[in-house]
Motif scaffolding. Structure first.
Motif, mmCIF file in Angstrom:
data_model
loop_
_atom_site.group_PDB
_atom_site.id
_atom_site.type_symbol
_atom_site.label_atom_id
_atom_site.label_comp_id
_atom_site.label_asym_id
_atom_site.label_seq_id
_atom_site.Cartn_x
_atom_site.Cartn_y
_atom_site.Cartn_z
ATOM 1 N N PRO A 153 0.811 -1.216 0.000
ATOM 2 C CA PRO A 153 0.000 0.000 0.000
ATOM 3 C C PRO A 153 0.846 1.268 0.000
ATOM 4 O O PRO A 153 0.319 2.362 -0.195
ATOM 5 C CB PRO A 153 -0.821 -0.109 1.292
ATOM 6 N N VAL A 154 2.152 1.110 0.198
ATOM 7 C CA VAL A 154 3.059 2.260 0.304
ATOM 8 C C VAL A 154 4.061 2.229 -0.844
ATOM 9 O O VAL A 154 4.587 1.170 -1.189
ATOM 10 C CB VAL A 154 3.815 2.253 1.650
ATOM 11 N N GLN A 155 4.329 3.384 -1.428
ATOM 12 C CA GLN A 155 5.289 3.480 -2.525
ATOM 13 C C GLN A 155 6.103 4.762 -2.386
ATOM 14 O O GLN A 155 5.536 5.851 -2.242
ATOM 15 C CB GLN A 155 4.574 3.478 -3.874
ATOM 16 N N ARG A 156 7.433 4.621 -2.395
ATOM 17 C CA ARG A 156 8.307 5.795 -2.470
ATOM 18 C C ARG A 156 8.758 5.987 -3.916
ATOM 19 O O ARG A 156 8.512 5.146 -4.770
ATOM 20 C CB ARG A 156 9.511 5.623 -1.549
ATOM 21 N N PHE A 157 9.453 7.084 -4.171
ATOM 22 C CA PHE A 157 9.823 7.413 -5.540
ATOM 23 C C PHE A 157 11.135 8.179 -5.540
ATOM 24 O O PHE A 157 11.390 8.996 -4.645
ATOM 25 C CB PHE A 157 8.718 8.259 -6.191
ATOM 26 N N PRO A 158 12.009 7.960 -6.530
ATOM 27 C CA PRO A 158 13.278 8.684 -6.591
ATOM 28 C C PRO A 158 13.076 10.187 -6.784
ATOM 29 O O PRO A 158 12.297 10.614 -7.643
ATOM 30 C CB PRO A 158 13.983 8.074 -7.806
ATOM 31 N N GLU A 159 13.788 10.954 -5.999
ATOM 32 C CA GLU A 159 13.685 12.413 -6.125
ATOM 33 C C GLU A 159 14.098 12.887 -7.513
ATOM 34 O O GLU A 159 13.589 13.898 -8.010
ATOM 35 C CB GLU A 159 14.559 13.087 -5.076
ATOM 36 N N GLN A 160 15.021 12.150 -8.150
ATOM 37 C CA GLN A 160 15.515 12.577 -9.460
ATOM 38 C C GLN A 160 14.436 12.588 -10.530
ATOM 39 O O GLN A 160 14.595 13.224 -11.574
ATOM 40 C CB GLN A 160 16.652 11.655 -9.911
ATOM 41 N N PRO A 168 3.021 7.389 -8.294
ATOM 42 C CA PRO A 168 1.882 6.679 -7.697
ATOM 43 C C PRO A 168 2.012 6.616 -6.175
ATOM 44 O O PRO A 168 3.119 6.558 -5.637
ATOM 45 C CB PRO A 168 1.967 5.280 -8.312
ATOM 46 N N GLU A 169 0.886 6.600 -5.486
ATOM 47 C CA GLU A 169 0.899 6.538 -4.027
ATOM 48 C C GLU A 169 0.955 5.104 -3.520
ATOM 49 O O GLU A 169 1.407 4.858 -2.386
ATOM 50 C CB GLU A 169 -0.355 7.222 -3.468
ATOM 51 N N HIS A 170 0.474 4.150 -4.311
ATOM 52 C CA HIS A 170 0.382 2.763 -3.872
ATOM 53 C C HIS A 170 1.287 1.872 -4.723
ATOM 54 O O HIS A 170 1.385 2.052 -5.938
ATOM 55 C CB HIS A 170 -1.060 2.268 -3.961
ATOM 56 N N GLY A 171 1.915 0.901 -4.084
ATOM 57 C CA GLY A 171 2.825 0.002 -4.781
ATOM 58 C C GLY A 171 2.122 -1.187 -5.384
ATOM 59 O O GLY A 171 2.411 -2.342 -5.040
#
Length: 270
Positions: A153-160, A168-171
């Motif tokens: 339910p959680v997804q992070r993302f590269p700042e680059q 997306p907010e969800h993995g």
């Protein structure tokens, strides 16, 4: 038919003996399992050595093409880091290659060779896939499975990548990553997917964010390659840890990814 239960069985078998790292017991067990599975499909397994140690080996099998020297390759790395059984990273990818081989083995004679590549040394700066480049034709192209089994339910993302895509907010998606030269592979794969996808064509200035798997030697050699990934540690908190185990994966999701790969390869090999 790509079955979630078969994918799980492969992952459980590959992780049963612990990490697949250097001289640990998981290495000969994993190599034997892969060889037996491909051989059981009637495919001849070729050993590509790139060093003198047991773990410095790629395993390769193929369905020979009829009219072209070029190949379409489906790839995954079989090795792990020292402290992880590597269910998602990358038994999930290996399982996907094995099941794709099962689905494709009875295909009509393709024009282009379909090759299944299980690389060692990904965790050591892509040693196996880098050595493999000397053995293939310039127009050979690849799809690389790098962790295809974890949803969250959680997804992070590269700042680059801020500003390039809407994160997306969800993995619950599979990321398809290409360089500008490989966009055709990405477009074909997207057409066949029935799970959510995040397609990314990386401009040159953003390439470094994705230079972490066996597609890299293909890109560096000017070959087309598509990275297929659940985004690794941007989603999976068990990445490179001892709790990256078979019971943590979403096998229905992985099956959807493998089905799309089979359809894409069938199309590319015509």
């Amino acid at each position: 038919m790509i079955e979630a239960l078969r994918l799980r069985a492969h992952v459980e078998a590959l992780t049963a003996h612990g990490p697949r790292y250097e001289d640990l017991p998981g290495v000969p067990a994993g190599l034997r399992y892969i060889t037996d599975q491909l051989g059981g499909l009637g495919l001849k397994v070729r050993v590509e050595r790139y060093g003198s140690e047991l773990h410095q080996v790629n395993l390769v099998a193929e369905i020979e093409g009829g009219t072209s020297d070029d190949a379409v390759e489906l790839c995954a790395h079989w090795d792990t880091v020292a402290d992880s059984p590597g269910a998602d990273d990358n038994a999930s990818g290996v399982a996907g290659v094995l099941e794709a081989a099962r689905a494709l083995r009875d295909a009509d004679l393709p024009a282009r060779t379909i090759r299944f590549c299980l690389f060692g040394g990904e965790e050591a700066y892509f040693d196996g896939s880098l050595a493999h480049q000397a053995l293939i034709t310039p127009r050979t192209e690849s799809i690389v499975f790098e962790m295809i089994g974890f949803t969250s339910p959680v997804q992070r993302f590269p700042e680059q990548l801020e500003g390039l895509v809407e994160p997306p907010e969800h993995g619950d998606f599979i990321a398809l990553v290409s360089d500008e030269h490989s966009q055709g592979l990405l477009a074909r794969f997207v057409r066949h997917l029935q799970v959510p996808a995040l397609p990314l064509v990386l401009p040159d200035f953003a390439r470094e964010v994705a230079m972490r798997s066996d597609h890299v030697p293909y890109w560096d050699a000017g070959r087309r390659s598509l990275l297929v990934t659940d985004t690794a540690d941007y989603r999976n908190p068990r990445y490179h840890r001892e709790d990256d185990t078979a019971d943590s994966l979403d096998y229905d999701f992985a099956a959807g990814v493998v089905k799309a790969a089979v359809r894409t390869i069938t199309e590319l090999a015509q």
